[in-house]
Design an enzyme around this catalytic site. Structure first.
Site, short mmCIF file in Angstrom:
data_model
loop_
_atom_site.label_atom_id
_atom_site.label_comp_id
_atom_site.label_asym_id
_atom_site.label_seq_id
_atom_site.Cartn_x
_atom_site.Cartn_y
_atom_site.Cartn_z
N GLU A 457 0.84 -1.19 0.00
CA GLU A 457 0.00 0.00 0.00
C GLU A 457 0.88 1.25 0.00
O GLU A 457 1.70 1.45 0.90
CB GLU A 457 -0.88 -0.05 1.26
CG GLU A 457 -1.51 1.24 1.64
CD GLU A 457 -1.99 1.22 3.10
OE1 GLU A 457 -1.72 0.23 3.82
OE2 GLU A 457 -2.61 2.21 3.50
N ASP A 530 -0.56 -1.77 6.02
CA ASP A 530 -0.33 -1.32 7.40
C ASP A 530 -1.23 -2.10 8.36
O ASP A 530 -2.33 -2.51 8.00
CB ASP A 530 -0.68 0.18 7.53
CG ASP A 530 0.34 1.04 6.79
OD1 ASP A 530 1.43 0.51 6.45
OD2 ASP A 530 0.03 2.23 6.54
N ASP A 532 -3.27 -1.34 10.41
CA ASP A 532 -4.31 -0.49 10.99
C ASP A 532 -5.61 -0.67 10.19
O ASP A 532 -5.67 -1.50 9.28
CB ASP A 532 -3.85 0.98 10.99
CG ASP A 532 -3.50 1.47 9.59
OD1 ASP A 532 -3.86 0.78 8.60
OD2 ASP A 532 -2.84 2.52 9.46
N ASP A 534 -7.13 1.25 8.04
CA ASP A 534 -7.03 1.52 6.60
C ASP A 534 -6.40 0.35 5.87
O ASP A 534 -6.85 -0.05 4.79
CB ASP A 534 -6.19 2.77 6.36
CG ASP A 534 -7.05 4.03 6.44
OD1 ASP A 534 -8.29 3.89 6.59
OD2 ASP A 534 -6.48 5.13 6.35
#
Ligand code: 28G
Length: 673
Positions: A457, A530, A532, A534
């Site tokens: 990403e 990541d 997280d 997102d």
């Protein structure tokens, strides 16, 4: 002067000093008038390379080849039965034959000179730069013994002819003595040429190499069984070498003997060699051959015309190839194996064939840089029909050997086809590589097996991943921002999406109905986002994409999630990484001691990690964890529904749900339910 042989006109103007090599011996009757005199020898000394292809060691040995070829002509023509080759310690080399002797009568165009002197001191046509590609033989491109004379510091000729012995000496091509009549002899007939190459031309210390002269002499004897070549060498020149000081080369078995020597010690497919010799009537040439098939792929064809090697092949070799291929295919048909033999090419038949082929032709035609290719058209038919006939008989006479040969060559054909298929695949892959997306940092390993694609990403994380990877087998494709939600996108929108287009291109395997797993360029496709929300969202979108467009890729276990850490825990010199809150607490309880302070830092994203950290925690196969994405086959349809339902609405929620269920092992399975 007794010149009984000087009565008749020649068939055609000679292109070299002697009559050329004829398949039909005994056709004497040349006249001195038939020698076409062109010019003196100065051009040869000025530009030796034009006549002997250089001034190196090979060129030096051309001088010997020319003398030997001349003597062989006399033997092949049936006038000489032995040739003596003597290498002296002084550097002088002599070649002697017991042929007719070079004519010594006055030359019609130069009545003051003998034919011998004209032959020795003038350059004759037929050289490399002559208009036609036509010449009677090879040697120094057929330019004659005069070239050897021009390039020798001294050359002496002795001729025994008409029961008298004659002598003349030359230096650097110029006569040093008149033609002397040494008186009556009864025991000497023929020509002796004794010469020493000029150091001014070949360089100081340039000398004939005994081993080379030895081998060249031996080869000639193999090529014409009707001659005996005697080798003498000053003992000090061959001391401590394998070359004997004295040897006699006489091979009545001709090429059969030659082949046996050539392939000595090599494993053969068949017990018997295929050999033969046919002389056509009325001077229509002759063919001699010796063939064997070698177990290892070390085939060769050595071809000759009138004992001159033709390393560039030509019409006789073409005839040989056709005869063998057709012969073997027809034999296959006769024994009901035509289908198997259908793919055979002459490459399959010749690739491991050790072949010697020698033809004798009247007025052969040569071509090429060194006149080393036979052009005479009649040679193709001559060799093809002769060998074909012999081959058919040979195959028919030994059915088991024939079958063995057929099986062996068919095996070669199949191997060739396999290799070609592999090459096609490699080419296709190379072609595909050209069409890879620009953002892809591909791995150097071209095989899908063992290679991995990291889908990352964002460009900054992509940059770190490129540095952290092992470029041998790990490729990185950065995708910018959030990708299209496949579940809710239309077909057109999907097709036009740059991010997904790049991904599809990088994978190489196509989508939907066009999916071909054999074209998948990587063994593992790893989504690295990541740790997280997102990141989870992007991973979910990608999984959805794969699930919709390449379900087989998931089913066959190619899709993975990388597991980057969320926290770094430091206690003194100890660092550990935790993938989530629960893992962090667990590590504090189990791995770290309660004694000193634990420093906790949270990674905001992959791009923020140091390259070494990213490598160690997430990418290095020896240390990382991967989650394999799995679809339970039984529930496939139901899965489709639930993926759509979940992804369509709240993908991040679903992803969290998945994560909870995943077990963290080196390669745990992430079950999509
Ligand atoms: C010792 C070193 C190499 C040779 C002969 C014999 C003849 C010959 C050589 O004739 C002139 C040109 C073409 C006919 C031919 C003798 C016919 C009758 C010869 C040799 C005349 C050259 N009698 N032996 N040249 N030809 N041996 N050995 O060079 O028209 S050269």
């Amino acid at each position: 002067m007794a010149n009984d042989l000087f009565g008749n006109a020649a068939r055609k103007p000679a292109l070299r000093a002697n009559g050329g090599r004829n398949g039909t011996p005994g056709e004497a009757g040349y006249t001195a008038a038939s020698i076409e005199v062109l010019e003196g020898l100065e051009p040869v000394r000025r530009r030796p390379g034009m006549y002997i292809g250089g001034t190196d060691e090979a060129a030096l040995h051309h001088l010997f080849a020319e003398a030997l070829d001349n003597a062989m002509d006399e033997a092949v023509a049936g006038h000489a039965t032995f040739i003596d080759v003597t290498l002296e310690a002084s550097g002088f080399l002599s070649v002697t034959d017991n042929g007719r002797g070079i004519p010594i009568d006055p030359h019609p165009k130069f009545p003051k000179k003998s034919a011998l002197e004209v032959i020795m001191t003038t350059l004759h046509a037929g050289g490399k730069f002559d208009s036609g590609a036509y010449q009677t033989s090879g040697g120094l491109h057929g330019v004659g013994i005069s070239v050897a004379n021009a390039l020798s510091e001294r050359l002496e000729v002795e001729v025994g002819r008409g029961q008298r012995l004659y002598r003349q000496a030359f230096e650097r091509g110029l006569p040093k003595t008149k033609l002397e009549d040494l008186g009556r002899v009864t025991n000497r007939r023929g020509t002796k040429v004794r010469f020493k190459p000029d150091e001014q031309i070949f360089g100081k210390g340039a000398k004939f190499k005994p081993s080379r002269i030895f081998r060249m002499s031996r080869s000639k004897a193999y090529l014409f069984g009707g001659v005996e070549i005697r080798w003498h060498c000053a003992p000090q020149l061959v001391e401590g070498t394998e070359i004997p000081a004295e040897a006699v080369f006489h091979f009545p078995g001709g090429l059969k003997d030659y082949l046996a020597q050539d392939i000595d010690g090599k494993e053969q497919v068949l017990e018997q060699a295929f050999t033969g010799k046919i002389e056509k009537p009325e001077g229509h040439g002759s063919v001699e051959w010796a063939l064997a098939w070698l177990a290892e792929d070390e085939g060769f064809v050595h071809s000759y015309c009138n004992t001159i090697p033709t390393p560039d092949g030509g019409t006789h070799e073409a005839g040989l190839r056709t005869a063998l291929l057709r012969g073997l295919k027809d034999h296959a048909e006769r024994i009901g194996q035509a289908k198997r033999a259908a793919a055979l090419t002459s490459e399959d038949v010749m690739g491991s064939c050790a072949a010697l082929i020698s033809v004798f032709l009247r007025d052969p035609e040569f071509q090429g840089q060194n006149k080393s290719r036979l052009m005479s058209q009649e040679a193709t038919r001559l060799v093809e029909t002769t060998l074909r006939d012999g081959f058919d008989h040979w195959l028919a006479a030994s059915p088991s050997a024939a079958l063995k040969l057929l099986d062996f060559t068919i095996e070669r054909a199949e191997e060739r086809l396999r290799r070609r298929a592999e090459k096609d695949v490699a080419r296709k892959n190379a072609g595909r590589k050209l069409r890879l997306p620009g953002k892809l940092a591909d791995c150097s390993n071209n095989n899908a097996k063992g290679s991995e694609l990291f889908i990352v990403e964002g460009d900054s994380a992509g940059g770190s991943a490129k540095q952290a990877r092992d470029r041998e087998f790990q490729a990185v494709l950065p995708l910018r921002g959030k990708i299209l939600n496949v579940a809710s996108a239309t077909r057109d929108k999907l097709a036009g999406n740059q991010q997904l287009g790049d991904l599809i291109q990088a994978l190489g395997c196509g989508t939907g109905a066009h999916y071909r797993e054999e074209d998948l360029r990587y063994e593992k496709v790893i989504i690295m986002t990541d740790a997280d929300v997102d990141g989870a969202h992007i991973a979910s979108l990608l999984i959805t994409f794969f699930f919709r467009q390449m379900p087989k890729l998931i089913e066959h276990g190619h899709l993975y999630l990388a597991v980057p850490p969320l926290y770094r825990l430091t206690q003194g010199a100890t660092h550990v990484y935790a993938r989530d809150d629960a893992h962090r607490e667990e590590l504090i309880r189990t791995v770290l001691t309660g004694k000193s302070k634990v420093e906790v830092s949270r990674f905001k994203g992959l791009g923020e990690m140091q390259v070494a950290q990213l490598k160690e925690t997430t990418m290095d196969p020896r240390k990382r964890a991967l989650l394999r994405v799995v679809v339970l086959p039984d529930d496939a349809e139901e899965t489709s529904d639930s993926v759509e339902r979940l992804m369509g609405n709240k993908p991040e929620a679903r992803f969290a749900f998945i994560q909870e269920r995943a077990t963290f092992a080196a390669e745990a399975e992430l079950v999509v339910v």
